[in-house]
Design an enzyme around this catalytic site. Structure first.
Site, mmCIF file in Angstrom:
data_model
loop_
_atom_site.group_PDB
_atom_site.id
_atom_site.type_symbol
_atom_site.label_atom_id
_atom_site.label_comp_id
_atom_site.label_asym_id
_atom_site.label_seq_id
_atom_site.Cartn_x
_atom_site.Cartn_y
_atom_site.Cartn_z
ATOM 1 N N SER A 8 0.841 -0.854 0.062
ATOM 2 C CA SER A 8 0.192 0.302 0.303
ATOM 3 C C SER A 8 0.810 1.446 0.129
ATOM 4 C CB SER A 8 -0.890 0.165 0.922
ATOM 5 O OG SER A 8 -1.786 1.233 1.614
ATOM 6 N N TYR A 36 -2.550 -0.995 10.688
ATOM 7 C CA TYR A 36 -2.609 -2.144 9.203
ATOM 8 C C TYR A 36 -1.480 -1.874 8.257
ATOM 9 C CZ TYR A 36 -4.271 -1.854 4.449
ATOM 10 O OH TYR A 36 -3.724 -1.655 3.229
ATOM 11 N N LYS A 71 1.767 -3.453 6.710
ATOM 12 C CA LYS A 71 2.023 -3.936 5.327
ATOM 13 C C LYS A 71 3.827 -3.049 4.821
ATOM 14 C CE LYS A 71 -1.781 -4.549 3.657
ATOM 15 N NZ LYS A 71 -2.103 -6.289 2.991
HETATM 16 N N1 UFG Z 1 -13.109 10.449 3.366
HETATM 17 C C1 UFG Z 1 -13.935 11.372 3.179
HETATM 18 N N2 UFG Z 1 -15.721 11.094 3.652
HETATM 19 C C2 UFG Z 1 -15.657 9.444 3.762
HETATM 20 C C3 UFG Z 1 -14.888 9.259 3.528
HETATM 21 C C4 UFG Z 1 -12.982 9.111 3.504
HETATM 22 O O1 UFG Z 1 -14.309 12.514 3.255
HETATM 23 O O2 UFG Z 1 -16.221 8.932 4.241
HETATM 24 C C5 UFG Z 1 -11.386 10.976 1.898
HETATM 25 C C6 UFG Z 1 -10.675 10.993 3.294
HETATM 26 O O3 UFG Z 1 -10.479 11.577 4.454
HETATM 27 C C7 UFG Z 1 -9.222 10.515 2.490
HETATM 28 C C8 UFG Z 1 -10.160 10.503 1.103
HETATM 29 O O4 UFG Z 1 -11.821 10.644 1.743
HETATM 30 O O5 UFG Z 1 -9.367 11.979 2.307
HETATM 31 C C9 UFG Z 1 -9.879 8.748 -0.030
HETATM 32 O O6 UFG Z 1 -10.742 7.985 1.959
HETATM 33 P P1 UFG Z 1 -10.753 6.155 1.464
HETATM 34 O O7 UFG Z 1 -10.905 6.152 3.019
HETATM 35 O O8 UFG Z 1 -11.176 6.012 0.693
HETATM 36 O O9 UFG Z 1 -8.720 5.915 1.214
HETATM 37 P P2 UFG Z 1 -7.923 6.443 2.263
HETATM 38 O O10 UFG Z 1 -6.879 7.793 1.144
HETATM 39 O O11 UFG Z 1 -7.835 7.259 3.698
HETATM 40 O O12 UFG Z 1 -7.367 4.832 2.193
HETATM 41 C C10 UFG Z 1 -6.759 3.997 1.799
HETATM 42 C C11 UFG Z 1 -7.120 2.502 1.741
HETATM 43 C C12 UFG Z 1 -5.838 2.212 2.965
HETATM 44 C C13 UFG Z 1 -4.812 2.438 2.272
HETATM 45 C C14 UFG Z 1 -4.520 3.998 2.849
HETATM 46 C C15 UFG Z 1 -3.594 4.566 1.997
HETATM 47 O O13 UFG Z 1 -8.088 2.095 1.981
HETATM 48 O O14 UFG Z 1 -5.462 0.792 3.165
HETATM 49 O O15 UFG Z 1 -5.088 4.458 0.912
HETATM 50 O O16 UFG Z 1 -3.859 5.460 2.110
HETATM 51 F F1 UFG Z 1 -3.664 2.310 3.878
#
Ligand code: UFG
Length: 336
Positions: A125, A150, A154
């Site tokens: 990741s 988590y 990785k």
């Molecule tokens: N977000 C929102 N509202 C939500 C969900 C997410 O505004 O309801 C925002 C988050 O703050 C972030 C973006 O949307 O800025 C993406 O969020 P995600 O949860 O979809 O993805 P992440 O980048 O947080 O996480 C993903 C993977 C993880 C991994 C991570 C590495 O899901 O497994 O990338 O950066 F670890």
């Protein structure tokens, strides 16, 4: 004909990768414990490809069951997806995450060593980079202390594989995924989040479908042009194809080191507000959303420099963000 073991092969990325493997002629054996997947995905894969993959319901934490599997199956390579993946949950349940994500990996590698099975692809990741100092993120960016158990699994996973490759003559590639989204063109497989989605796109599609009232945008005071956080959203089919490219690199002995790692993203960053607008445009849906506080542990911006992956894997993304968002929506609609 080579036989590839896909662990977690009924999950979101796993199932799309199984389809692509079958499409290019590999025989596929799936191991999945169904802890975060549904057995119906096996039939969906079969409907898409016309060929039923062999399936074993095995919990990879059970060492003896893993041994028994390898006693009775001849495997030419492994793509290892099976793992827990919820960042927030991992903070509450670190030992479950270490036991599952690390224990299973060690057992698989031990079997590979003992039986001289080569070719291992690992789901890593972009979380290993934390908030990178420079954007876009290249593979040379330093690994930052993990923000969650988590993320730590990785990082540790990559270290374990690297050490094993060195000691036991194994060849492996870690693929550092950015944000996988979307669904197969057939809409027969896609993301199936359990309960309330934690990730942006499933939350968006469920909100548009009326299952959730309103999307919460986590923070609009980031140091980005519109204040919302930036990520690199990659179509899951493009991501699946990167696994085929990595596997072929190992099978053809084109790899330059016995442990390699590549960034798998599109190279383009999108903010949360840009995603909302793009989703509305691609699907003709209106999305209810509100700005709320930042989510703990979120980085400001992460998007990939894909130069090395494009060159070394001879792979590049083919699908647009619009196609990815539209497919996520069509998949959501097909779930009615
Ligand atoms: N977000 C929102 N509202 C939500 C969900 C997410 O505004 O309801 C925002 C988050 O703050 C972030 C973006 O949307 O800025 C993406 O969020 P995600 O949860 O979809 O993805 P992440 O980048 O947080 O996480 C993903 C993977 C993880 C991994 C991570 C590495 O899901 O497994 O990338 O950066 F670890």
């Amino acid at each position: 004909m080579k036989t590839i073991l896909v662990t977690g092969g009924l999950g979101f990325i796993g199932s799309h990768t199984v389809v692509e493997l079958q499409n290019v002629g590999f025989d596929v054996v799936i191991i999945d414990d169904l802890s975060n997947s549904n057995i119906s995905v096996l039939n969906s894969i079969t409907e898409i490809t016309g060929k039923k993959p062999e399936f074993h319901r095995i919990d990879l934490r059970k060492k003896q069951e893993v041994k028994n599997f390898f006693d009775t199956n001849t495997i030419d390579g492994i793509i290892h997806f099976a793992a827990f993946k919820a960042v927030g949950e991992s903070v509450q349940k670190p030992l479950e995450y270490y036991e599952n994500n690390i224990g299973s990996l060690v057992y698989l590698l031990q079997e590979m060593r003992d039986r001289k099975i080569d070719h291992f692809i690992f789901s890593s990741s972009c979380t290993v980079y934390g908030q990178a100092d420079e954007l876009p993120i290249t593979e040379n960016a330093p690994i930052k202390p993990a923000e969650s158990p988590y993320g730590n699994t990785k990082q540790i996973g990559e270290e374990i594989i690297k050490d094993t490759c060195k000691a036991n003559n194994l060849n492996a590639i870690a693929l550092r995924y950015f944000n996988p989204i979307g669904a197969h063109d057939s809409y027969k497989i896609g993301e199936l989040p359990l309960g309330i989605p934690q990730n942006l796109i499933p939350y968006v599609t469920q909100t548009a479908a009326g299952i959730r009232e309103e999307l919460s945008v986590f923070g609009d005071d980031y140091n980005t042009p519109d204040g919302t956080a930036i990520r690199d959203y990659i179509h899951v089919v493009d991501l699946a194809k990167a696994h085929i490219a990595a596997l072929q690199r190992l099978l053809n002995k084109d790899n330059k080191n016995n442990f390699e790692y590549f960034n798998i993203g599109t190279g383009t960053g999108s903010s949360v507000l840009e995603i909302i607008k793009a989703f509305e445009k691609a699907t003709n849906q209106k999305l209810n959303y509100k700005i709320v506080a930042k989510r703990e542990g979120d980085v400001t911006a992460a998007y990939a420099d894909t130069t090395i992956a494009n060159r070394e894997l001879n792979w590049k993304t083919e699908k647009t963000l619009e196609e990815a968002l539209k497919s996520a929506w069509e998949w959501q609609e097909s779930q009615k």
